[in-house]
Design a protein around this motif. Structure first.
Motif, short mmCIF file in Angstrom:
data_model
loop_
_atom_site.label_atom_id
_atom_site.label_comp_id
_atom_site.label_asym_id
_atom_site.label_seq_id
_atom_site.Cartn_x
_atom_site.Cartn_y
_atom_site.Cartn_z
N THR A 107 3.40 -10.54 -4.12
CA THR A 107 3.41 -9.54 -3.04
C THR A 107 4.12 -8.28 -3.51
OG1 THR A 107 5.44 -10.51 -2.15
CG2 THR A 107 3.34 -11.29 -1.24
N PRO A 109 6.83 -5.63 -2.20
CA PRO A 109 7.82 -5.48 -1.13
C PRO A 109 7.61 -4.23 -0.27
CG PRO A 109 8.89 -6.12 -3.18
CD PRO A 109 7.46 -5.81 -3.52
N ASP A 110 7.27 -3.11 -0.90
CA ASP A 110 7.07 -1.87 -0.14
C ASP A 110 5.88 -1.98 0.80
OD1 ASP A 110 9.25 -0.70 -1.39
OD2 ASP A 110 8.03 0.19 -2.99
N GLU A 112 4.56 -4.74 1.89
CA GLU A 112 4.84 -5.76 2.90
C GLU A 112 5.53 -5.14 4.12
OE1 GLU A 112 4.38 -9.24 3.13
OE2 GLU A 112 2.95 -8.96 1.50
N GLN A 113 6.41 -4.18 3.87
CA GLN A 113 7.12 -3.53 4.97
C GLN A 113 6.21 -2.61 5.79
OE1 GLN A 113 10.58 -1.51 3.46
NE2 GLN A 113 11.57 -3.38 2.75
#
Length: 205
Positions: A107, A109-110, A112-113
């Motif tokens: 995934t 992280p950026d 996902e947010q």
């Protein structure tokens, strides 16, 4: 010209007649250096068989990993070589190539947010398909509800944050054939360049 590797292979493959096989074994007893070369050859063949079996067990498919044609030709050329040492090198090379090109399920992280609809003052979108985390095949249906006038644009992004596919003039309900390898991808819905929504799906052909 005498080829010792082929000579040893004939013994290891049980292709020698009984008298030749007996002479071979007697030579192993008398000539320690020759015996060590036989053992080394046998181990090399086992290593090659193990690596190839591992590749088969993982059910890797070169065509579906989007390998370049030159890489496939290079691997095929190595496998065609009759030397067991070359077979080990070929199997190892193919495994490395496959690992590099294996489906990406990591995934970002950026991204996902950013999942979901972006909060805007004006009209937004809802009832998005594919849903976040949906499993899809190569033909993907995109649909949404919005007060904004069509068309829209969809951009597909890999877990490294790289844009790998885009489609403009997109209308709700359209189905797109996305020519990508299996893996996890993010996608963004845009309207006149404005980002409205971020989703993700798992592509499995």
């Amino acid at each position: 010209m005498f080829n010792e590797e082929k000579y040893i292979d004939r013994y290891l493959d049980d292709l020698m007649p009984e008298d030749e096989s007996t002479a071979f074994e007697m030579r192993c007893l008398k000539d320690r250096d020759f015996f060590e070369r036989v053992r080394e050859r046998e181990q090399t063949r086992k290593d090659a068989a193990r690596i190839v079996a591992q590749a088969d067990e993982e059910s890797f498919d070169l065509k579906r990993r989007n390998l370049s044609e030159s890489a496939r030709e290079w691997a095929a050329a190595l496998f065609s070589h009759k030397s067991a040492k070359w077979a080990v090198a070929a199997a190892t090379a193919v495994l490395v190539i496959l690992l590099i090109n294996r489906p990406g399920y990591d995934t970002n992280p950026d991204l996902e947010q950013q999942l979901g609809a972006r909060t805007l003052r004006g009209p937004t979108v809802k009832a998005i398909v594919p849903e976040i985390g949906a499993h899809v095949n190569q033909s993907i249906h995109f649909s949404w509800e919005s007060e904004l006038a069509e068309p829209f644009e969809a951009v597909v992004i890999n877990p490294r944050g790289e844009e790998v596919f885009s489609a403009s003039n997109l209308q709700s309900g359209d189905a797109l054939d996305i020519p990508l390898a299996d893996g996890l991808y993010y996608w963004k819905l845009l309207h006149n360049g404005d980002w409205l929504y971020t989703g993700k799906f798992i592509l499995k052909k």
